[in-house]
Design a protein around this motif. Sequence first.
Motif, mmCIF file in Angstrom:
data_model
loop_
_atom_site.group_PDB
_atom_site.id
_atom_site.type_symbol
_atom_site.label_atom_id
_atom_site.label_comp_id
_atom_site.label_asym_id
_atom_site.label_seq_id
_atom_site.Cartn_x
_atom_site.Cartn_y
_atom_site.Cartn_z
ATOM 1 N N UNK A 66 0.831 -1.209 0.000
ATOM 2 C CA UNK A 66 0.000 0.000 0.000
ATOM 3 C C UNK A 66 0.866 1.261 0.000
ATOM 4 N N UNK A 67 2.091 1.150 0.549
ATOM 5 C CA UNK A 67 3.010 2.279 0.476
ATOM 6 C C UNK A 67 3.340 2.602 -0.969
ATOM 7 N N UNK A 76 1.549 1.837 -3.550
ATOM 8 C CA UNK A 76 0.336 2.334 -4.216
ATOM 9 C C UNK A 76 0.124 3.813 -3.894
ATOM 10 N N UNK A 77 0.467 4.200 -2.649
ATOM 11 C CA UNK A 77 0.299 5.600 -2.258
ATOM 12 C C UNK A 77 1.129 6.525 -3.146
ATOM 13 N N UNK A 126 -7.790 2.202 -2.798
ATOM 14 C CA UNK A 126 -6.662 1.725 -1.988
ATOM 15 C C UNK A 126 -5.627 2.836 -1.851
ATOM 16 N N UNK A 127 -5.411 3.561 -2.950
ATOM 17 C CA UNK A 127 -4.397 4.606 -2.905
ATOM 18 C C UNK A 127 -4.775 5.708 -1.916
ATOM 19 N N UNK A 151 -4.067 4.509 1.457
ATOM 20 C CA UNK A 151 -2.633 4.333 1.677
ATOM 21 C C UNK A 151 -1.952 5.685 1.854
ATOM 22 N N UNK A 152 -2.389 6.654 1.062
ATOM 23 C CA UNK A 152 -1.785 7.984 1.161
ATOM 24 C C UNK A 152 -2.000 8.587 2.535
#
Lengths: 493, 121
Positions: A28-29, A31-32, B10-11, B14-15
């Motif tokens: 997920x990191x 993806x961020x 999801x992003x 996650x952010x």
Amino acid sequence: MENVKSQENKQYRIALRNSGLIDPGDISDYIAFRGYEALGKVLTEMEPAEVAKMVKESGLRGRGGGGFPTGLKWEFTLKAPGDEKYLICNADEGDPGAFMDRSILEGDPHSLLEAMVIGGYATGANNGVIYIRAEYPLAIKRLQVAIDQAREMGFLGKDIFGSGFDFDLYLKLGAGAFVCGEETSLIQSVEGKRGEPTKKPPFPSESGYMGKPTTVNNVETFAAVPPIILNGPEWFQGIGTETSKGTKVFALAGDINNVGLVEVTMGTTLREIIFDIGGGIPGGAKFKAVQTGGPSGGVITELDLDTPIDYESLKNIGSMMGSGGMIVMDDSTCMVNIAKFFLEFTQDESCGKCTSCRVGTMRMYEILEKITNGEGTEQDLINLNDLARSVKDTALCGLGQTAPNPVLSTMNYYKHEYEDHVYNKKCTAGSCKALLSYSIDPEKCIGCTACLKVCPTNCIDGKAKEVHVIREDECIACNACFEACKFDAVIKP
Amino acid sequence: MKTFAELEAIRKKAQKDVRLRSGSGDVRVVVGMDNCGIEAGARQITIALMDEINKHNLQDVTVTQTECLGACRLEPMLELYEGEKKTTYVKLTPELARQIVTEHLVNGKTLKSQTIGVFER
């Protein structure tokens, strides 16, 4: 990663964009930071041929050393007949002192996975292999975690993004043979055979893994793909020089203040890398040469330091881009010895399939050994030169063809050092032990016996308050007396 | 992964997590996570803090970790920085950590009973 020095002003991070910023163990990191967005775009909006064309237009070239246009490679495989194709990532980083790929594998494994799925789509491959050397245990662990996470999230497997495209990959551990970085031997090794190169053609894009069309790309090449898709080929086109686009990661090592990885745009000069980013030579010593391209490259002297780095210009000055190792040497380095060091490596790593590489590198090594031992003759210099040229012309694969490069370039730029070794039996840099003769200056020696006590072979005669004398025939040139003397009385050649 | 929208969702989440970890928020919650802290259960404290902060959707709060705070007998403990002001909470449990978020960060009331002053003179 502590390896990445943050001299951001001169650096431009594309391949290393996430290394050190994200948690490599958490998808997920990634993806961020816009991870897997490029993959989504490719699978839902583009045709395979469009993807290959986009990469071709960007001007991205293979970062493993050869510099072959990546998009073109992808197109060849896509157009090759056959419904079963393969994509292999070359993560067999074996140059001494180079660890560019490792930092990507350890710091940002998902960028490689994403790019491989994109590459699989663009070349028509449904299966991928990451060929990684077993000496990278942390990288292997993190890649495996990343693969498991990507599978779970559906970035690997069947029907990715609902596009109907299937792709999966696995890790293949290499036993750490340098020659397996060459694509044909790499394919042999993946097949479970001996890591020996095969002749080209046929190229892997026609007949590679198991006789099927195969693409082999380097880790760093893959890492540049997602940003190209996201930002467009024009963006990548705008970075770098006329013939070489984008950025390149170099591993700075040797006699330099800031040891570590740097990522710079193509066209940055060596002087900027070594003196501005690298912080110059430690201890105020003088710069002598820099070796790029590891054991396959050549030395670059002070005269060529202002050459802008790209594939062509490095070739023009007798070296090569290689995978990005950059070894800086100060003036205490003997060039004959350096050539010997690299040849020792290549002759050890030669797979032995073709005679010119197997025997040629060994003979060259023997001649260099002779010269550094002070037994070289004029004929040896001629033989060395001839041998180097014929090995370069006749070897089967890249390893043998480039193995003589260190010899040829040092002979070209530092001919006088070779001649000094042969005719005057002198090593001006003071590193060839057989050619060193230590002596004691009778005017400076006060007879303190300090040198006498440290000499491992007891070859220094003298008593307290008497001038000492070194018996040269027993001296092993260990330098201990030189370091022990507080009065600069030991004369080192 | 079936659609782009799914990735987008999801992003976003996650952010938020990444911002919480590295953000330039005005309020910093620093958990002592050296061996002593972890052994006393600092990991659960951190998870509880992040979870509760997310629940309340607090934007300017950063949760970070540090090494031993120097009073291992009072672990798990955390320091809460708000500009110049610092509050040190000791002998925590996940429930207390959640209370700190709801009481201190949301309502602005110091949880006096868990501050270091109560335990050490």
